[in-house]
Design a protein around this motif. Sequence first.
Motif, PDB file in Angstrom:
ATOM      1  N   LEU A 214       4.920  29.803  63.242  1.00  0.00           N
ATOM      2  CA  LEU A 214       4.561  31.209  63.385  1.00  0.00           C
ATOM      3  C   LEU A 214       4.501  31.567  64.868  1.00  0.00           C
ATOM      4  CD1 LEU A 214       3.598  33.926  62.246  1.00  0.00           C
ATOM      5  CD2 LEU A 214       1.266  33.007  62.233  1.00  0.00           C
ATOM      6  N   PHE A 215       5.502  32.290  65.339  1.00  0.00           N
ATOM      7  CA  PHE A 215       5.501  32.836  66.692  1.00  0.00           C
ATOM      8  C   PHE A 215       5.583  34.350  66.571  1.00  0.00           C
ATOM      9  CE2 PHE A 215       7.252  28.551  67.884  1.00  0.00           C
ATOM     10  CZ  PHE A 215       6.163  28.178  68.641  1.00  0.00           C
ATOM     11  N   GLY A 403       7.660  31.398  73.919  1.00  0.00           N
ATOM     12  CA  GLY A 403       8.438  31.569  75.141  1.00  0.00           C
ATOM     13  C   GLY A 403       9.571  32.555  75.015  1.00  0.00           C
ATOM     14  N   GLY A 404       9.751  33.193  73.858  1.00  0.00           N
ATOM     15  CA  GLY A 404      10.849  34.126  73.662  1.00  0.00           C
ATOM     16  C   GLY A 404      10.492  35.538  74.093  1.00  0.00           C
ATOM     17  N   ILE A 685      12.573  36.298  62.331  1.00  0.00           N
ATOM     18  CA  ILE A 685      12.330  34.992  62.944  1.00  0.00           C
ATOM     19  C   ILE A 685      13.139  34.932  64.227  1.00  0.00           C
ATOM     20  CG2 ILE A 685      12.667  32.498  62.706  1.00  0.00           C
ATOM     21  CD1 ILE A 685      12.091  32.797  59.741  1.00  0.00           C
ATOM     22  N   ASP A 686      12.474  34.645  65.332  1.00  0.00           N
ATOM     23  CA  ASP A 686      13.157  34.575  66.620  1.00  0.00           C
ATOM     24  C   ASP A 686      14.261  33.525  66.533  1.00  0.00           C
ATOM     25  OD1 ASP A 686      13.958  34.316  69.257  1.00  0.00           O
ATOM     26  OD2 ASP A 686      11.927  34.502  70.054  1.00  0.00           O
ATOM     27  N   PRO A 687      15.519  33.907  66.763  1.00  0.00           N
ATOM     28  CA  PRO A 687      16.607  32.924  66.633  1.00  0.00           C
ATOM     29  C   PRO A 687      16.453  31.731  67.566  1.00  0.00           C
ATOM     30  CG  PRO A 687      17.376  34.964  67.654  1.00  0.00           C
ATOM     31  CD  PRO A 687      16.014  35.238  67.109  1.00  0.00           C
ATOM     32  N   LEU A 688      15.821  31.934  68.727  1.00  0.00           N
ATOM     33  CA  LEU A 688      15.637  30.814  69.650  1.00  0.00           C
ATOM     34  C   LEU A 688      14.745  29.732  69.052  1.00  0.00           C
ATOM     35  CD1 LEU A 688      15.152  32.793  72.996  1.00  0.00           C
ATOM     36  CD2 LEU A 688      17.231  31.686  72.147  1.00  0.00           C
ATOM     37  N   VAL A 689      13.809  30.133  68.184  1.00  0.00           N
ATOM     38  CA  VAL A 689      12.892  29.174  67.564  1.00  0.00           C
ATOM     39  C   VAL A 689      13.638  28.220  66.635  1.00  0.00           C
ATOM     40  CG1 VAL A 689      10.914  28.963  65.998  1.00  0.00           C
ATOM     41  CG2 VAL A 689      10.920  30.717  67.770  1.00  0.00           C
ATOM     42  N   ASN A 698      21.724  38.161  65.362  1.00  0.00           N
ATOM     43  CA  ASN A 698      20.655  37.220  65.047  1.00  0.00           C
ATOM     44  C   ASN A 698      19.269  37.826  65.200  1.00  0.00           C
ATOM     45  OD1 ASN A 698      22.462  35.222  64.407  1.00  0.00           O
ATOM     46  ND2 ASN A 698      22.335  34.189  66.396  1.00  0.00           N
ATOM     47  N   ASN A 699      19.167  38.931  65.921  1.00  0.00           N
ATOM     48  CA  ASN A 699      17.887  39.618  66.045  1.00  0.00           C
ATOM     49  C   ASN A 699      17.757  40.789  65.069  1.00  0.00           C
ATOM     50  OD1 ASN A 699      16.289  38.420  68.342  1.00  0.00           O
ATOM     51  ND2 ASN A 699      18.240  38.735  69.376  1.00  0.00           N
ATOM     52  N   SER A 700      18.703  40.932  64.174  1.00  0.00           N
ATOM     53  CA  SER A 700      18.679  42.020  63.207  1.00  0.00           C
ATOM     54  C   SER A 700      18.198  41.508  61.853  1.00  0.00           C
ATOM     55  CB  SER A 700      20.077  42.621  63.058  1.00  0.00           C
ATOM     56  OG  SER A 700      20.932  41.738  62.355  1.00  0.00           O
ATOM     57  N   ALA A 701      18.136  42.413  60.886  1.00  0.00           N
ATOM     58  CA  ALA A 701      17.732  42.040  59.521  1.00  0.00           C
ATOM     59  C   ALA A 701      18.893  41.462  58.724  1.00  0.00           C
ATOM     60  CB  ALA A 701      17.171  43.263  58.802  1.00  0.00           C
TER      61      ALA A 701
END
Length: 771
Positions: A214-215, A403-404, A685-689, A698-701
């Motif tokens: 969970l971030f 960190g994102g 969900i942050d793609p970097l995670v 990747n940052n969209s729905a």
Amino acid sequence: MTADPATVGAEPDAKPPSDRTFSDGTVSGRSWSGLLPGVLVVVATLVLAVRIAGVGIGEALLFAGYVLAFLTFPGTVVWRAVAKPGPNLGNDLILGTILGLVLEIPLYLLLRLFDLTPLIYGYPVAVLVVALVVVWRRRRWFGPVVIGRESLWSWAGAAVAGVQVLLVTNQMWSHRPIDALRAPYVDEPFHLAIAGDLLHHFPAQMPWVEGTPLFYHWLVYVHLASAATVTHIELIVLMRSLSIALLVLLAVGGAYAAATRLTGRSWPGFVAALVFAMGATPDFFGWTSLVSPAQLAFDSVTRAFDSPTHALVMPLQMVLMVLVVEMIRSDRWRWGPWLLTVVVMVAVAGAKSSALPTIIAGLFLALVISAVLRRRRTALTVAAALGSAVVVFLVAQQVFYGGGTRATSIDLNGSTVQRLGVLMLPEGETLPGSAPFSIWISFTVGFVLVAIPLIVGLVRGAWRRPDRVFLAGTWAAGAGALMVLSHPALSQAYFLLGASGFIAVATAVALSDIVPVDLSFRDGVRFVGCAALGGLALVTARLLVGGDMPADGSVFTSTLLTQLAIGLLVLAVAVVIVLMYAKRSTIATLPAIVALVLGVMLAGAPQTVALAVAGPALPRAPDTDIIGPGGVAAARFVRGHSQPDELIATNAHCIGLPVPDCDRRNFWIAAYAERRVLVEGWAYIDPLVVGQPSTDLNNSAYLPFWDPELLEANDAAITDPSPATIATLRDDHDVDWIVVDRRYRADLPGLRRELGQPRFKRGLYSVFDLR
């Protein structure tokens, strides 16, 4: 108990207002009457929650008891002990309740970590014992207890809070009551799922994809989980009604309490509450609210319910604001307030990622002014606060956000282009290339108009006051962040919305500097009259220029530039008045300044009141296809027949049709079951995670799933059930339940063959037990 007014928090040169002036109209009454306005608002809120939102009477009373025992009492005790008492008990109760939200967070997380949550019931008892021991040993209470009497301004502040309660009732509860579970706001299951995971686990996960850390700014869900643990009220009841309504009231009340405490006068509290709840940047056309940078009047309520994280950070910032300002004003260093300030900073950072950066900017400006003026002691205090905020921010970036940056980037046209995207032009019509620039300029003019009181105060010498610079600088940073940052979901707007409390209190403080303490009733009436004329002038301008969006995109820029011209005209008048007032300390110019302020910022206040009284324009929302018939009952069946650590698999991954690029914001099974799901939806969900690049997709729905083998194994057990595919889920991934949504591909005969009859079947849903 004493009746002497406390002056802690007031400026050294603040004078007690006279009962014979307009500045403070006291109403005769008994000693406890000062709490009456607030108590009536709270009671009205509970009654409306029962009658309109569908909350049970027992739940309403239980929640009220929880707030008093677990938030108000501990928070007020600590507030009065560390920050020192304010002007009256009501002021301390508001700020103390907000502080109580901060104090419950580490307590709940610690008990949840060691699975000792039943001990939470001893929390208020422990606080009471410690307080009694301190009183017995020191032979004194935590400062004098001043109850006070109600005033015209306290009733006016209560009326502002009452309007917000009516807005909650008519705009939220009436068309989204507790029983309309199948028709949630699209992000509501997202919030509910995280709260459900924190109710049973810590550390928590993104429960719709098992194993994903969970971030996020997740502290509001700790409050929901703590309240649910204490009261046993279902999370959806807390989130749709009780808890969020509490946060709305605390935000408005916090603005009133902060301004009253920081000025030592009553009427600035009303001004702060009014600006916070009903203020906005100018809108001369009516349709331009679609691209307006700040329509705070409505956002203070609706955005609180659509974004619980924003709902929490609004009141928290009021407490942090008071602590920082009083630290800056203090003549000597005190460790207690500094430590409490750091604790609240952590809560603010974890409540909303956009909140602390603007505060850091405000502190930096205050430090620069302190250094320029060679105020060494003040500079050291501000530097300590600034350093603490920076450290907290850096730690929070790792602890809360991994960190994102959550796809936030620098783009001078980001906000304007996204605002333009909400305009519905006729088919084939396009906007000219100059449209973003004209909106950008209009943003700037609108912000300057809203900041007229601050400009007046700064010109008259407030720029030499680091505390004033901190308040004004924090809001300016929020406005600037909106204009220079970009986010795929327009989330940069939260930098400005989060700073709305600062502009409200800063406006009230600035007006307190301008308006004489012994303001006569006659001059006060003139102020109000000029303010009414200012608001009427803006309404007249809207009627004259029209309220319809231009049908032809080619005239968009010229229309918006007309709005800009009107704004510049108002701004020019304001500048002239500022220059006049900088040289002449005459009462004659004050009404014009107040008229400009209230006319520009509060032109929408009558509309806000009308919306609160008249009710929603839209009928009650119908059932949607986010959750099919029987879905909520199926999820609750799993919740009632499973342990918190048991895992669910499902074939429901989308909102709407299961096309390859469908909307992946499907979280409702995890939300209502309060159990983790192997793979449900996977948006937000942050793609970097998860080891993916931070792209727009990747940052969209609509992002693709990053572990296709896991998704294939999950779906194969439902679409092609066999001993092997079932064993993969049960043995390799420890799945205990399968929730089948018949709107998507599923082989129900095959599942019955392998697993027997479903444990639950209703509507479009079947639940199978793999244990």
